[in-house]
Scaffold this active site. Structure first.
Site, mmCIF file in Angstrom:
data_model
loop_
_atom_site.group_PDB
_atom_site.id
_atom_site.type_symbol
_atom_site.label_atom_id
_atom_site.label_comp_id
_atom_site.label_asym_id
_atom_site.label_seq_id
_atom_site.Cartn_x
_atom_site.Cartn_y
_atom_site.Cartn_z
ATOM 1 N N LYS A 208 75.241 86.069 69.559
ATOM 2 C CA LYS A 208 74.470 86.546 68.419
ATOM 3 C C LYS A 208 74.055 87.980 68.706
ATOM 4 O O LYS A 208 73.355 88.259 69.681
ATOM 5 C CB LYS A 208 73.235 85.674 68.204
ATOM 6 C CG LYS A 208 72.361 86.192 67.082
ATOM 7 C CD LYS A 208 71.258 85.234 66.749
ATOM 8 C CE LYS A 208 70.414 85.769 65.619
ATOM 9 N NZ LYS A 208 69.356 84.831 65.263
ATOM 10 N N ARG A 218 65.910 88.262 56.685
ATOM 11 C CA ARG A 218 64.511 88.458 57.085
ATOM 12 C C ARG A 218 63.618 88.651 55.863
ATOM 13 O O ARG A 218 62.447 88.283 55.895
ATOM 14 C CB ARG A 218 64.411 89.637 58.059
ATOM 15 C CG ARG A 218 65.122 89.334 59.378
ATOM 16 C CD ARG A 218 65.106 90.509 60.335
ATOM 17 N NE ARG A 218 65.907 90.237 61.530
ATOM 18 C CZ ARG A 218 66.231 91.148 62.435
ATOM 19 N NH1 ARG A 218 65.802 92.393 62.299
ATOM 20 N NH2 ARG A 218 66.963 90.826 63.481
ATOM 21 N N LYS A 230 65.112 93.325 68.445
ATOM 22 C CA LYS A 230 65.493 92.107 69.163
ATOM 23 C C LYS A 230 66.526 92.362 70.258
ATOM 24 O O LYS A 230 67.224 91.458 70.691
ATOM 25 C CB LYS A 230 65.996 91.066 68.148
ATOM 26 C CG LYS A 230 64.947 90.667 67.109
ATOM 27 C CD LYS A 230 65.363 89.423 66.320
ATOM 28 C CE LYS A 230 64.232 88.969 65.378
ATOM 29 N NZ LYS A 230 64.543 87.655 64.749
ATOM 30 N N GLU A 246 78.453 84.615 77.847
ATOM 31 C CA GLU A 246 77.529 83.717 77.138
ATOM 32 C C GLU A 246 78.235 82.422 76.721
ATOM 33 O O GLU A 246 77.691 81.334 76.827
ATOM 34 C CB GLU A 246 76.980 84.408 75.877
ATOM 35 C CG GLU A 246 75.979 85.519 76.134
ATOM 36 C CD GLU A 246 74.571 85.001 76.435
ATOM 37 O OE1 GLU A 246 74.390 83.768 76.535
ATOM 38 O OE2 GLU A 246 73.655 85.837 76.568
ATOM 39 N N LYS A 261 78.070 85.510 65.588
ATOM 40 C CA LYS A 261 77.297 86.004 64.461
ATOM 41 C C LYS A 261 76.975 87.476 64.627
ATOM 42 O O LYS A 261 76.580 87.861 65.729
ATOM 43 C CB LYS A 261 76.002 85.182 64.426
ATOM 44 C CG LYS A 261 74.997 85.556 63.405
ATOM 45 C CD LYS A 261 73.837 84.626 63.570
ATOM 46 C CE LYS A 261 72.802 84.975 62.548
ATOM 47 N NZ LYS A 261 71.664 84.111 62.642
ATOM 48 N N SER A 287 73.721 87.106 56.022
ATOM 49 C CA SER A 287 73.110 87.542 54.764
ATOM 50 C C SER A 287 73.583 88.926 54.321
ATOM 51 O O SER A 287 73.905 89.139 53.154
ATOM 52 C CB SER A 287 71.585 87.518 54.902
ATOM 53 O OG SER A 287 71.161 88.341 55.974
ATOM 54 N N TYR A 326 76.682 81.701 52.845
ATOM 55 C CA TYR A 326 75.957 81.551 51.578
ATOM 56 C C TYR A 326 76.928 81.543 50.412
ATOM 57 O O TYR A 326 76.566 81.212 49.292
ATOM 58 C CB TYR A 326 74.964 82.723 51.402
ATOM 59 C CG TYR A 326 74.044 82.878 52.595
ATOM 60 C CD1 TYR A 326 72.896 82.098 52.703
ATOM 61 C CD2 TYR A 326 74.342 83.761 53.629
ATOM 62 C CE1 TYR A 326 72.068 82.210 53.821
ATOM 63 C CE2 TYR A 326 73.533 83.873 54.740
ATOM 64 C CZ TYR A 326 72.398 83.097 54.831
ATOM 65 O OH TYR A 326 71.599 83.189 55.936
HETATM 66 C C1 PBG Z 1 66.595 83.995 63.510
HETATM 67 C C2 PBG Z 1 67.834 84.020 62.684
HETATM 68 C C3 PBG Z 1 68.331 85.149 62.017
HETATM 69 C C4 PBG Z 1 69.447 84.725 61.308
HETATM 70 C C5 PBG Z 1 69.628 83.370 61.572
HETATM 71 N N1 PBG Z 1 68.619 82.953 62.438
HETATM 72 C C6 PBG Z 1 67.814 86.528 61.925
HETATM 73 C C7 PBG Z 1 67.401 87.218 63.143
HETATM 74 O O1 PBG Z 1 67.826 86.907 64.241
HETATM 75 O O2 PBG Z 1 66.588 88.125 62.994
HETATM 76 C C8 PBG Z 1 70.269 85.608 60.419
HETATM 77 C C9 PBG Z 1 71.070 84.929 59.380
HETATM 78 C C10 PBG Z 1 71.550 85.814 58.291
HETATM 79 O O3 PBG Z 1 71.380 87.050 58.313
HETATM 80 O O4 PBG Z 1 72.120 85.272 57.346
HETATM 81 N N2 PBG Z 1 66.574 83.259 64.654
#
Ligand code: PBG
Length: 335
Positions: A208, A218, A230, A246, A261, A287, A326
């Site tokens: 991720k 968010r 992050k 990982e 992701k 997203s 989505y």
């Molecule tokens: C948080 C989380 C995030 C997403 C899934 N779980 C955002 C982040 O890490 O800030 C993002 C999913 C998306 O953008 O569709 N643990």
């Protein structure tokens, strides 16, 4: 002789003609290498407290926050069209957020209620629960912080494991830790097994990335970090070998499936991981990837359905065994 009548000169001397396999829809269908199917998809849902709530998300046209009663109806509609897996995220009101994300491990919280009601209504739907603290913490980070604002890995694991256990008790089929803390897969596995939940799976967000593509998500959850970023836990977009590290760790720690992701910008990562592990590997078409397409489509610049179908097909072609997206509801009728 028939052959004598044919003037060979009519065709150029082209030794191989790949276009022959593209001549008609029927032949194209025969030689198609990758196909999307409703069972490929995990559809994310945003759950909010209350009754009869359908709240639009400005930065994600067509996506809404639902209260549990509406969620059941919306999920059933997709279930009837062949969707068999969903993932749940909850919106936590500000007054329930604190520095440790305590609401995440309160019994009968919104996440657990949503899981239990969905499993009662649609027992063979695969319900996944996102496991991370960011929707629950006042600072918006995925872990507990110390007085300097550093994210404390090992202290966070206990909360993640308890959150996972509560999700399992509520009936979740799979927990999906999205936090990127070290060692959490092994720890969650140990806790689930000790409590007798040997059949609850773990879908580990393994690679991720600290990505700008999560912005609209968010917004949906009101979960943007209140300070910093992050980057001390999510990965550097520049790195590929680190993703393999990982992935091998998560496989060894007992993950049942892995997730990469974002999706489209990280297909090389997906492809490399797929070749390196022996468990299923999925991708999260996130997203920002969704919203960019919707925004361009609103201006009439592209055809959203076609672009989504092509994007998801590309993700599957690169090796994804399943795709969080989505966009699934929009393209189901095209499959
Ligand atoms: C948080 C989380 C995030 C997403 C899934 N779980 C955002 C982040 O890490 O800030 C993002 C999913 C998306 O953008 O569709 N643990």
């Amino acid at each position: 002789m028939l052959l004598d009548e044919i003037s060979l000169k009519q065709s150029k001397n082209i030794p191989s003609r790949p276009r022959r396999n593209r001549i008609s829809p029927s032949i194209r269908g025969l030689v198609q290498e990758t196909r999307l199917h409703p069972s490929d998809f995990v559809v994310p849902f945003f759950v909010v407290e209350g009754i009869n709530i359908i709240s639009p998300i400005d930065s994600m046209p067509g996506i809404f926050r639902y209260s549990i009663d509406v969620l059941l109806k919306k999920v059933k509609e997709l279930y009837d069209k062949g969707i068999r897996a969903i993932d749940l995220f909850t919106i936590v009101p500000d007054e329930k957020k604190d520095a440790r994300g305590s609401e995440a491990i309160r019994q009968y919280n919104l996440l657990q209620c949503a899981i239990a009601e969905l499993k009662e209504y649609l027992p063979d739907l695969c319900v996944m629960a996102d496991i991370a603290l960011d929707p629950y913490t006042s600072h918006g980070h995925d872990g507990v912080i110390n007085e300097h604002g550093s994210i404390m890995n090992d202290e966070t694991l206990d909360i993640l494991a308890e959150m996972s256990l509560l999700a399992a008790q509520s009936g979740a089929d799979i927990v999906a830790p999205s936090d990127m803390m070290d060692g959490r897969v092994a720890y969650i596995r140990e806790v689930l097994d000790s409590a007798g939940y040997v059949n609850t799976g773990i879908c580990a967000y393994t690679a991720k990335y600290a990505s700008a593509f999560y912005g609209p998500f968010r917004d949906a959850l009101y979960s943007a970090p209140r300070f910093g970023d992050k980057k001390t836990y999510q990965m550097n977009p520049a790195n590929r070998r680190e993703a393999l590290r990982e992935a091998l760790l998560d496989e060894k720690e007992g993950a049942d499936m892995l997730l990469v992701k974002p999706g489209l910008p990280y297909l090389d990562i997906l492809c490399s991981i797929k070749q390196s592990v022996n468990i299923p590997v999925g991708a999260y078409h996130v997203s920002g990837e969704y919203s960019m397409v919707m925004a361009a489509a609103e201006r009439g610049w592209i055809d959203a359905e076609k672009v989504f179908e092509e994007s998801l097909l590309s993700i599957k072609r690169a090796g994804a065994d399943f795709i969080f997206t989505y966009a699934a509801p929009m393209i189901l009728q095209r499959l």
